[in-house]
Design a protein around this motif. Structure first.
Motif, PDB file in Angstrom:
ATOM      1  N   MET A   1      19.757  14.925  30.846  1.00 30.26           N
ATOM      2  CA  MET A   1      18.713  15.920  31.082  1.00 30.26           C
ATOM      3  C   MET A   1      19.318  17.317  31.245  1.00 30.26           C
ATOM      4  O   MET A   1      18.749  18.297  30.781  1.00 30.26           O
TER       5      MET A   1
ATOM      6  N   ARG B   1      21.951  18.367  29.766  1.00 33.70           N
ATOM      7  CA  ARG B   1      22.306  18.805  28.415  1.00 33.70           C
ATOM      8  C   ARG B   1      21.084  19.294  27.652  1.00 33.70           C
ATOM      9  O   ARG B   1      21.153  20.278  26.933  1.00 33.70           O
ATOM     10  N   VAL B   2      19.949  18.573  27.814  1.00 35.57           N
ATOM     11  CA  VAL B   2      18.722  19.008  27.139  1.00 35.57           C
ATOM     12  C   VAL B   2      18.380  20.435  27.567  1.00 35.57           C
ATOM     13  O   VAL B   2      17.954  21.256  26.753  1.00 35.57           O
ATOM     14  N   LYS B   3      18.613  20.745  28.841  1.00 37.25           N
ATOM     15  CA  LYS B   3      18.275  22.077  29.353  1.00 37.25           C
ATOM     16  C   LYS B   3      19.336  23.123  29.025  1.00 37.25           C
ATOM     17  O   LYS B   3      19.082  24.302  29.143  1.00 37.25           O
ATOM     18  N   SER B   4      20.528  22.697  28.631  1.00 36.63           N
ATOM     19  CA  SER B   4      21.622  23.642  28.410  1.00 36.63           C
ATOM     20  C   SER B   4      21.613  24.191  26.982  1.00 36.63           C
ATOM     21  O   SER B   4      21.325  23.468  26.035  1.00 36.63           O
ATOM     22  N   PRO B   5      21.928  25.479  26.801  1.00 30.35           N
ATOM     23  CA  PRO B   5      21.954  26.031  25.444  1.00 30.35           C
ATOM     24  C   PRO B   5      23.119  25.517  24.595  1.00 30.35           C
ATOM     25  O   PRO B   5      23.171  25.765  23.411  1.00 30.35           O
TER      26      PRO B   5
ATOM     27  N   ASN C   1      26.106  26.031  18.792  1.00 33.68           N
ATOM     28  CA  ASN C   1      24.778  25.831  19.377  1.00 33.68           C
ATOM     29  C   ASN C   1      24.373  27.012  20.237  1.00 33.68           C
ATOM     30  O   ASN C   1      23.228  27.447  20.248  1.00 33.68           O
ATOM     31  N   MET C   2      25.339  27.528  20.978  1.00 34.33           N
ATOM     32  CA  MET C   2      25.095  28.639  21.883  1.00 34.33           C
ATOM     33  C   MET C   2      24.590  29.866  21.115  1.00 34.33           C
ATOM     34  O   MET C   2      23.585  30.461  21.470  1.00 34.33           O
TER      35      MET C   2
ATOM     36  N   THR D   1      21.066  29.133  19.675  1.00 33.60           N
ATOM     37  CA  THR D   1      20.030  29.145  20.706  1.00 33.60           C
ATOM     38  C   THR D   1      19.728  30.583  21.109  1.00 33.60           C
ATOM     39  O   THR D   1      18.567  30.964  21.276  1.00 33.60           O
TER      40      THR D   1
ATOM     41  N   ILE E   1      22.160  33.699  28.900  1.00 37.59           N
ATOM     42  CA  ILE E   1      21.350  32.922  27.973  1.00 37.59           C
ATOM     43  C   ILE E   1      20.372  32.002  28.688  1.00 37.59           C
ATOM     44  O   ILE E   1      20.694  31.358  29.671  1.00 37.59           O
ATOM     45  N   ILE E   2      19.192  31.975  28.156  1.00 38.50           N
ATOM     46  CA  ILE E   2      18.205  31.053  28.688  1.00 38.50           C
ATOM     47  C   ILE E   2      17.818  30.107  27.571  1.00 38.50           C
ATOM     48  O   ILE E   2      18.081  30.371  26.410  1.00 38.50           O
ATOM     49  N   LYS E   3      17.230  29.013  27.945  1.00 44.24           N
ATOM     50  CA  LYS E   3      16.831  28.054  26.927  1.00 44.24           C
ATOM     51  C   LYS E   3      15.397  27.638  27.196  1.00 44.24           C
ATOM     52  O   LYS E   3      15.160  26.637  27.834  1.00 44.24           O
TER      53      LYS E   3
ATOM     54  N   THR F   1      12.609  23.429  25.646  1.00 45.08           N
ATOM     55  CA  THR F   1      13.054  22.059  25.730  1.00 45.08           C
ATOM     56  C   THR F   1      11.845  21.221  25.366  1.00 45.08           C
ATOM     57  O   THR F   1      10.759  21.450  25.858  1.00 45.08           O
TER      58      THR F   1
ATOM     59  N   TYR G   1      10.782  18.296  25.922  1.00 38.99           N
ATOM     60  CA  TYR G   1      10.364  17.077  26.598  1.00 38.99           C
ATOM     61  C   TYR G   1       9.226  17.295  27.574  1.00 38.99           C
ATOM     62  O   TYR G   1       8.889  16.434  28.357  1.00 38.99           O
TER      63      TYR G   1
ATOM     64  N   ILE H   1      13.350  27.028  34.236  1.00 38.23           N
ATOM     65  CA  ILE H   1      14.781  27.189  34.435  1.00 38.23           C
ATOM     66  C   ILE H   1      14.999  27.768  35.835  1.00 38.23           C
ATOM     67  O   ILE H   1      14.302  28.658  36.276  1.00 38.23           O
TER      68      ILE H   1
END
Lengths: 155, 452
Positions: free
Chosen positions: A66, A68-72, B115-116, B119, B201-203, B206, B208, B221
């Protein structure tokens, strides 16, 4: 006598390949993404990686997914994280497809992890120190050790 | 073994050498055929796998080169409509490239790095799109600078991928070699993450959300510094006596100190694991794993028990937002209330066993990080906000709510709970700008209410 031995050896090989090819077949698994399957998928990964661990050791493995899912740094979905090539040994060797025992706590652990419970306080990595030789993994900062697994973050 | 040998000798005698030879030959032929078949299957499988890798790599290379060109256009355009469609294209391609990247068997540190950037690109294009659509005033200079920064990274990646592509086509690198070769090429050409930018950085995306039963804003977040904690550091012993007092038990044992996202003390309290914050000694998390075999109490009693438990930790001004029943347990989400305004960032989840009503799990991460005293000051009236809503929505309930945004802030909104036909919705209208910040569909499922 020699011929018999060769014959026997070949027969054994034959049996072994039949058994092996059957196993290889059973590991083909198609995954239809739906919300319930994601709990199921996370539970299967926990089952494969940490079925012998304590309950919080199981939640911790789910929590890393979870996090990791939240991490960029990682994909945005549970399936994306779990099936990234080379990330989890249990995915590579097909253990993720092992059936979950009936009274196993992995479903509850998966649900708790999805709900945000995190015994690792934000760890993005876990490894079993007796099973890995990766210098990179050992260079990470350990947050906590639960059972056989070390949970770590980047320094 | 001896018996088997005798049997073979007897068969040999009966059949004669010629026939035995034929049998041997037949066995060997069957085995050879069998192995050839397996080998063929293996080859097909490998080819299929390599094809899917190739597809992902070509798509990925295409995506990156498209993103690069679109960003180049962004640098020169002055027209808002054109900027918007270009941003939309960057956003879509960045997301598609992230998905393609996750299929490729590259080593983790390379994929994490790429990926960074992607994103960042995806988030930034989305944020800009929103800002333009909401006609927010934009700081041109900042935008140019950020786009330049992202462009340079994508350009770097594009160049690295091009040389990888050439090598694959010319030298015929196999996929099992790619991990090493690809890593070398990409590692050499892509500079490391700039630590000054990576912290920002924010993401926000997600995917889910749908499976989370505790309501609309649970994915928020976390802010970087826990807002609810004072600077007072408690000792292990203080923590121990605090827990003895709150849980009314002598069975408290210190386990370890954790230094992850936040500094924590971990204790064993009876059969549960309890985590409290080192700063201020607040309850952060509790994990119990008792299997609950039967259901004896109703939801209302469980909710009351949860509230009673939180009250002991001086968490009183809260309201349950959603709950989910599963395996004879009830998981309740609470959000903090300040001046009758619901603060969705300050979430606490409590799981209650439905046999004896005891608390099984607590997760207070959102509350610890976000709860603080806010200044609440709605600019427009409820009536003005209502005019911005689809007139077909039958509004059942309205209130003020602080909701988290993608950029880690919160905005004050009017929350309208309403329905169209048999579908229930939550609509959030910003009290200041009057724009629609969020819309959620509420679905009643067996386990509880789902906000999508």
């Amino acid at each position: 006598m020699k011929k018999i031995a060769i014959c026997l050896f070949l027969c054994l090989l034959l049996i072994a390949t039949i058994v092996y090819s059957k196993e290889a077949q059973s590991s083909i698994y198609t995954d239809v993404p739906s919300s319930d399957n994601m709990v199921e998928l996370l539970a299967r990964l926990i089952n494969a990686e940490a079925r012998g661990e304590s309950y919080s050791g199981q939640v911790a493995v789910g929590a890393v997914i979870m996090n990791r899912v939240k991490s960029p740094l990682f994909p945005n979905t549970i399936a994306g994280v779990i099936y990234s090539p080379g990330q989890f040994s249990s995915v590579a060797d097909g253990q993720i497809n092992l059936p979950i025992e009936e009274d196993s706590s992995v479903y509850m652990a998966a649900q708790d992890a999805i709900n945000g419970v995190d015994p690792t306080s934000g760890a993005l990595y876990f490894y079993n120190p007796s099973k890995t030789k990766s210098k990179w993994l050992f260079s990470l900062q350990t947050v906590t050790t639960i059972g056989k697994h070390v949970f770590a973050k980047e320094r | 073994m001896e018996k088997f040998e005798k049997l073979v000798i007897r068969i040999k005698e009966k059949l004669g050498d010629k026939k035995v030879g034929i049998i041997y030959f037949a066995i060997i032929a069957i085995i050879t055929l069998f192995f050839m078949n397996i080998l063929k299957g293996y080859k097909i499988e490998r080819q299929e796998r390599e094809d899917s890798y190739n597809k992902a790599l070509y798509n990925f290379i295409g995506d990156i080169s498209n993103i690069k060109n679109e960003m180049l256009k962004l640098k020169i355009t002055t027209n808002d409509t054109y900027t918007l469609t270009t941003l939309a294209s960057v956003f879509a391609k960045a997301n598609s490239s992230i998905s393609n990247l996750s299929t490729l068997p590259l080593s983790p540190n390379i994929t994490e790095k790429i990926n960074m950037y992607l994103t960042q690109t995806s988030d930034y294009s989305y944020t800009l799109m929103r800002a333009i659509l909401n006609s927010q005033e934009l700081k041109e200079d900042d935008i140019r600078q950020n786009i330049d920064l992202l462009y340079n990274k994508i350009d770097e990646l594009d160049k690295a991928l091009n040389s990888l592509y050439i090598q694959i086509n010319e030298k015929g690198i196999k996929w099992n070699e790619l991990k090493e070769e690809g890593d070398n090429i990409l590692n050499d050409q892509i500079t490391d993450i700039d630590s000054t930018t990576s912290g920002k950085i924010i993401k926000p995306f997600t995917d889910y959300e749908g499976i989370i039963y505790d309501g609309a804003f649970s994915n928020h977040i976390l802010s970087l510094k826990p807002k609810s904690l004072s600077d007072r550091i408690i000792s292990q012993e203080e923590g121990e006596s605090l827990l003895k007092d709150k849980f009314e038990t002598m069975n408290v044992q210190f386990i370890e100190e954790l230094n992850g996202q936040i500094e924590l003390y971990k204790y064993k309290v009876d059969e549960n694991e309890v985590y409290i914050t080192k700063q201020d000694g607040k309850l952060y998390q509790m994990i119990g794993n008792r299997k609950v075999e039967e259901k004896k109490i109703e939801s209302k009693e469980a909710i009351d028990n949860a509230k009673e438990f939180l009250k002991k930790w001086n968490i009183e001004s809260i309201e349950q937002t959603y709950y989910q029943e599963m395996d004879n347990t009830l998981t309740i989400s609470f959000a903090a209330i300040q001046d009758n305004v619901i603060c969705y960032s300050d979430l606490i989840k409590v799981k209650v066993a439905l046999d004896n009503g005891k608390i099984l799990m607590v997760e207070a991460n959102g509350y610890i990080f976000n709860n603080h005293l806010r200044v609440i000051n709605p600019v427009n009236t409820e009536q003005t906000a209502k005019e911005k809503i689809n007139p077909n929505l039958n509004i059942e309930k309205t209130r003020l709510a602080l909701i988290p945004t993608e950029s880690k802030d919160e905005v004050l909104c009017y929350e309208f709970l309403g329905s169209i036909e048999d579908k229930k919705f939550l609509v959030y209208i910003n009290t200041a700008s009057l724009i629609t910040e969020k819309i959620y569909i509420l679905l009643d499922t067996q386990g509880g209410t789902l906000a999508i």
